[in-house]
Design a protein around this motif. Structure first.
Motif, PDB file in Angstrom:
ATOM      1  N   LYS A  46      -8.686   7.161   4.128  1.00 52.34           N
ATOM      2  CA  LYS A  46      -7.427   6.475   4.258  1.00 52.34           C
ATOM      3  C   LYS A  46      -6.926   5.497   3.022  1.00 52.34           C
ATOM      4  CE  LYS A  46      -5.285   2.886   7.675  1.00 52.34           C
ATOM      5  NZ  LYS A  46      -5.642   2.207   8.788  1.00 52.34           N
ATOM      6  N   PRO A  47      -5.720   5.734   2.835  1.00 56.40           N
ATOM      7  CA  PRO A  47      -5.084   5.161   1.372  1.00 56.40           C
ATOM      8  C   PRO A  47      -5.276   3.842   1.209  1.00 56.40           C
ATOM      9  CG  PRO A  47      -3.272   6.269   2.697  1.00 56.40           C
ATOM     10  CD  PRO A  47      -4.488   6.672   3.483  1.00 56.40           C
ATOM     11  N   ASP A  48      -5.838   3.290   0.185  1.00 56.96           N
ATOM     12  CA  ASP A  48      -5.487   2.023   0.041  1.00 56.96           C
ATOM     13  C   ASP A  48      -6.229   0.942   0.852  1.00 56.96           C
ATOM     14  OD1 ASP A  48      -4.060   2.943  -2.375  1.00 56.96           O
ATOM     15  OD2 ASP A  48      -2.101   2.800  -1.285  1.00 56.96           O
ATOM     16  N   ALA A  49      -7.298   1.544   1.478  1.00 53.06           N
ATOM     17  CA  ALA A  49      -8.039   0.859   2.368  1.00 53.06           C
ATOM     18  C   ALA A  49      -9.389   0.433   2.386  1.00 53.06           C
ATOM     19  CB  ALA A  49      -7.928   1.566   3.640  1.00 53.06           C
ATOM     20  N   GLY A  50      -9.879   0.738   1.254  1.00 56.14           N
ATOM     21  CA  GLY A  50     -11.248   0.275   0.966  1.00 56.14           C
ATOM     22  C   GLY A  50     -11.399  -1.101   0.390  1.00 56.14           C
ATOM     23  N   ALA A  51     -12.648  -1.515   0.191  1.00 53.34           N
ATOM     24  CA  ALA A  51     -12.792  -2.833  -0.076  1.00 53.34           C
ATOM     25  C   ALA A  51     -12.500  -3.161  -1.629  1.00 53.34           C
ATOM     26  CB  ALA A  51     -14.472  -3.265   0.014  1.00 53.34           C
ATOM     27  N   ILE A  52     -11.963  -4.342  -2.121  1.00 54.70           N
ATOM     28  CA  ILE A  52     -11.264  -4.735  -3.213  1.00 54.70           C
ATOM     29  C   ILE A  52     -12.452  -5.006  -4.218  1.00 54.70           C
ATOM     30  CG2 ILE A  52      -9.977  -6.424  -4.454  1.00 54.70           C
ATOM     31  CD1 ILE A  52      -8.096  -6.455  -1.940  1.00 54.70           C
TER      32      ILE A  52
ATOM     33  N   TYR B  23       2.503  -0.650   4.385  1.00 52.07           N
ATOM     34  CA  TYR B  23       2.267   0.665   3.787  1.00 52.07           C
ATOM     35  C   TYR B  23       3.732   1.193   3.642  1.00 52.07           C
ATOM     36  CZ  TYR B  23       0.919   5.416   2.814  1.00 52.07           C
ATOM     37  OH  TYR B  23       0.558   6.698   2.292  1.00 52.07           O
ATOM     38  N   PHE B  24       3.824   1.572   2.623  1.00 49.91           N
ATOM     39  CA  PHE B  24       5.272   2.366   2.045  1.00 49.91           C
ATOM     40  C   PHE B  24       5.098   3.791   1.739  1.00 49.91           C
ATOM     41  CE2 PHE B  24       5.434  -2.316   1.803  1.00 49.91           C
ATOM     42  CZ  PHE B  24       6.697  -2.572   2.046  1.00 49.91           C
ATOM     43  N   GLY B  25       5.890   4.540   1.986  1.00 48.29           N
ATOM     44  CA  GLY B  25       6.028   5.789   1.469  1.00 48.29           C
ATOM     45  C   GLY B  25       6.722   6.030   0.092  1.00 48.29           C
ATOM     46  N   GLY B  26       6.676   7.550  -0.176  1.00 47.46           N
ATOM     47  CA  GLY B  26       7.337   7.805  -1.585  1.00 47.46           C
ATOM     48  C   GLY B  26       8.838   7.577  -1.701  1.00 47.46           C
ATOM     49  N   ARG B  27       9.386   7.511  -2.640  1.00 46.89           N
ATOM     50  CA  ARG B  27      10.880   7.524  -2.933  1.00 46.89           C
ATOM     51  C   ARG B  27      11.515   8.496  -3.257  1.00 46.89           C
ATOM     52  NH1 ARG B  27      13.247   2.910  -1.779  1.00 46.89           N
ATOM     53  NH2 ARG B  27      14.934   3.214  -3.055  1.00 46.89           N
ATOM     54  N   LYS B  28      12.669   8.919  -2.827  1.00 46.48           N
ATOM     55  CA  LYS B  28      13.415  10.092  -3.285  1.00 46.48           C
ATOM     56  C   LYS B  28      14.756   9.539  -4.004  1.00 46.48           C
ATOM     57  CE  LYS B  28      14.027  11.382   0.977  1.00 46.48           C
ATOM     58  NZ  LYS B  28      13.265  10.299   1.377  1.00 46.48           N
ATOM     59  N   PRO B  29      15.257  10.567  -5.034  1.00 45.07           N
ATOM     60  CA  PRO B  29      16.489   9.865  -5.670  1.00 45.07           C
ATOM     61  C   PRO B  29      17.632   9.299  -4.496  1.00 45.07           C
ATOM     62  CG  PRO B  29      15.789  11.816  -6.821  1.00 45.07           C
ATOM     63  CD  PRO B  29      14.948  11.883  -5.394  1.00 45.07           C
ATOM     64  N   GLU B  30      17.918  10.244  -3.395  1.00 44.45           N
ATOM     65  CA  GLU B  30      18.834   9.693  -2.674  1.00 44.45           C
ATOM     66  C   GLU B  30      18.625   8.578  -2.125  1.00 44.45           C
ATOM     67  OE1 GLU B  30      22.111   9.779  -0.012  1.00 44.45           O
ATOM     68  OE2 GLU B  30      21.625  11.212  -1.632  1.00 44.45           O
ATOM     69  N   ASP B  31      17.349   7.763  -2.040  1.00 45.41           N
ATOM     70  CA  ASP B  31      17.277   6.471  -1.650  1.00 45.41           C
ATOM     71  C   ASP B  31      17.997   5.577  -2.580  1.00 45.41           C
ATOM     72  OD1 ASP B  31      15.762   7.143   0.514  1.00 45.41           O
ATOM     73  OD2 ASP B  31      13.818   7.301  -0.614  1.00 45.41           O
ATOM     74  N   GLY B  32      18.229   6.120  -3.578  1.00 50.59           N
ATOM     75  CA  GLY B  32      19.109   5.073  -4.522  1.00 50.59           C
ATOM     76  C   GLY B  32      20.588   4.725  -4.291  1.00 50.59           C
ATOM     77  N   ARG B  33      20.989   5.384  -3.190  1.00 50.42           N
ATOM     78  CA  ARG B  33      22.522   5.234  -2.929  1.00 50.42           C
ATOM     79  C   ARG B  33      22.586   4.080  -2.585  1.00 50.42           C
ATOM     80  NH1 ARG B  33      26.519   8.671  -1.506  1.00 50.42           N
ATOM     81  NH2 ARG B  33      25.122  10.498  -1.654  1.00 50.42           N
TER      82      ARG B  33
ATOM     83  N   ARG C  48       0.529  -1.294   0.044  1.00 52.53           N
ATOM     84  CA  ARG C  48       0.059  -0.040  -0.167  1.00 52.53           C
ATOM     85  C   ARG C  48       0.922   1.103  -0.001  1.00 52.53           C
ATOM     86  NH1 ARG C  48      -1.505  -2.885   4.219  1.00 52.53           N
ATOM     87  NH2 ARG C  48      -1.346  -1.289   5.752  1.00 52.53           N
ATOM     88  N   GLY C  49       0.350   2.355  -0.386  1.00 52.26           N
ATOM     89  CA  GLY C  49       1.066   3.603  -0.351  1.00 52.26           C
ATOM     90  C   GLY C  49       1.546   4.108  -1.762  1.00 52.26           C
ATOM     91  N   ARG C  50       2.859   4.726  -1.761  1.00 51.40           N
ATOM     92  CA  ARG C  50       3.581   5.329  -2.862  1.00 51.40           C
ATOM     93  C   ARG C  50       4.374   4.216  -3.557  1.00 51.40           C
ATOM     94  NH1 ARG C  50       0.831  10.210  -4.040  1.00 51.40           N
ATOM     95  NH2 ARG C  50       0.679  11.266  -2.223  1.00 51.40           N
ATOM     96  N   ALA C  51       4.416   4.404  -4.830  1.00 49.38           N
ATOM     97  CA  ALA C  51       5.737   3.640  -5.529  1.00 49.38           C
ATOM     98  C   ALA C  51       5.472   2.426  -5.297  1.00 49.38           C
ATOM     99  CB  ALA C  51       7.177   4.315  -5.236  1.00 49.38           C
ATOM    100  N   PRO C  52       4.362   1.410  -5.580  1.00 44.48           N
ATOM    101  CA  PRO C  52       4.278   0.113  -5.280  1.00 44.48           C
ATOM    102  C   PRO C  52       5.113  -0.844  -5.913  1.00 44.48           C
ATOM    103  CG  PRO C  52       2.331   0.955  -6.219  1.00 44.48           C
ATOM    104  CD  PRO C  52       3.032   2.269  -5.786  1.00 44.48           C
ATOM    105  N   THR C  53       5.408  -0.381  -7.280  1.00 44.06           N
ATOM    106  CA  THR C  53       5.988  -1.261  -8.340  1.00 44.06           C
ATOM    107  C   THR C  53       7.350  -1.340  -7.812  1.00 44.06           C
ATOM    108  OG1 THR C  53       4.495  -0.880 -10.120  1.00 44.06           O
ATOM    109  CG2 THR C  53       6.614  -1.676 -10.629  1.00 44.06           C
ATOM    110  N   ASN C  54       7.870  -0.097  -7.586  1.00 44.19           N
ATOM    111  CA  ASN C  54       9.475   0.105  -7.251  1.00 44.19           C
ATOM    112  C   ASN C  54       9.667  -0.651  -5.688  1.00 44.19           C
ATOM    113  OD1 ASN C  54       8.607   2.947  -8.307  1.00 44.19           O
ATOM    114  ND2 ASN C  54      10.352   2.613  -9.100  1.00 44.19           N
ATOM    115  N   TRP C  55       8.730  -0.543  -5.004  1.00 46.85           N
ATOM    116  CA  TRP C  55       8.875  -1.407  -3.591  1.00 46.85           C
ATOM    117  C   TRP C  55       8.796  -2.724  -3.677  1.00 46.85           C
ATOM    118  CZ3 TRP C  55      11.210   0.938   0.392  1.00 46.85           C
ATOM    119  CH2 TRP C  55      11.039   2.224   0.785  1.00 46.85           C
ATOM    120  N   ALA C  56       7.923  -3.077  -4.652  1.00 43.06           N
ATOM    121  CA  ALA C  56       7.901  -4.661  -4.701  1.00 43.06           C
ATOM    122  C   ALA C  56       9.110  -5.202  -5.423  1.00 43.06           C
ATOM    123  CB  ALA C  56       6.730  -4.997  -5.911  1.00 43.06           C
TER     124      ALA C  56
END
Length: 305
Positions: free
Chosen positions: A141-147, A200-210, A115-123
């Motif tokens: 609430k993000p990504d919390a509703g019924a499927i 749940y995962f937050g957004g990613r920043k370029p610095e996270d690529g270090r 859940r949350g931001r950048a799901p493909t990158n996190w996966a």
């Protein structure tokens, strides 16, 4: 007697926004208004344009700075939607908008996972072997509703996030295409979204690529795959220079006697990792320019002098 067409307001951006908007149009939905984003001059725009699609199809659209303005709220009410959809729109929708009509969001994972931001990158970063797309009811609430619908796709061992995102785009199109008739008829399934599972995962920043070369090679490789171009790329700094991995593969077997970090062996660029394994780097950028093994060897020697 023919049923009247359902009217929809659609919040959309990116490839998923384009493809899912096309599904709605093909399914006979009256798209009364689209809310999208102006492209940012600071972003690498490698994806399709919802704004261009609206202009081609003659669909009214707005590009507000955020989703909380009174003018936007009134415009959505004036459109009198029966349904609302969010397809990779980047802002959270406030309750005042969600109260206007039933709303559905397309998320780029198999909820409740990622859940949350950048799901493909996190996966990809976490070494997942499967992901997909999920259409779900929207709540504050993000990504919390019924499927409502899901479509899975594989993540192969060498897939980059860019390649997986292409699969997720198709998964989103398929998920919406198959459920749309029952959604318009009011008979779509509702499966509880168990938030005790996944994460749940937050957004990613370029610095996270270090890169931390002391990590195991599989972790470093997953990082590379997760942020490889057109994303900002996994990088390492040596002296004043920044090196970004453009293309790489995980090497079979171990390397002996090499310190973790960049190295040149037998005219090949390696990224040596903490577990004694390495990445074979087929394309390395130095300050934005592709560099040869000989050039890298000279630069590394210069840094050690």
């Amino acid at each position: 007697m023919t049923q009247p067409r359902k009217r929809a307001v659609v919040f959309a951006y990116h490839n998923v926004g384009v493809r899912c908007l096309k599904v709605l149009l093909a399914g006979g939905v009256d798209v009364a208004l689209v809310i999208t984003h102006q492209d940012s001059a600071t972003e690498n725009i490698w994806f399709e344009s919802v704004l261009s699609l609206c202009e081609t199809e003659g669909i009214p659209y707005l590009t507000p700075e955020d989703a909380k303005g009174a003018d936007l709220l009134e415009a959505i009410k004036a459109a009198q939607p029966d349904l609302m959809f969010s397809f990779y729109f980047r802002h959270m929708l406030p309750q005042a908008i969600l109260d206007i009509a039933p709303a559905y969001n397309m998320h780029g994972s198999l909820l409740p996972a990622f859940r949350g931001r950048a799901p493909t990158n996190w996966a990809v970063l976490h070494g997942a072997t499967e992901t997909g797309a999920t259409l779900h009811e929207m709540t504050v609430k993000p990504d919390a509703g019924a499927i409502v619908a899901q479509q899975a796709v594989p993540i192969l061992p060498d897939d980059t996030a860019f390649e997986v995102f292409g699969k997720v785009t198709v998964a989103a199109e398929l998920a919406l295409y198959h459920v749309l008739p029952s959604l318009l008829a009011g008979t779509a399934p509702r499966t509880p979204n168990d938030l005790t599972k996944g994460g749940y995962f937050g957004g990613r920043k370029p610095e996270d690529g270090r890169i931390d070369w002391t990590k195991p090679a599989q972790e470093v490789y997953n990082l590379h795959r997760a942020v490889a171009p057109p994303y900002p790329g996994a990088f390492t700094d040596v002296g004043p220079r920044r090196y970004v991995i453009e293309r790489a593969r995980l090497q079979n077997g171990n390397v002996q006697g090499l310190t973790p970090g960049l190295a040149v062996v037998d005219n090949a660029i390696l990224g040596v990792c903490g577990d004694g394994r390495a990445l074979v780097i087929h394309s390395l950028l130095a300050d934005g320019l592709r560099i040869s093994p000989a050039e890298l060897r000279a630069q590394l020697a210069e840094g050690q002098a």
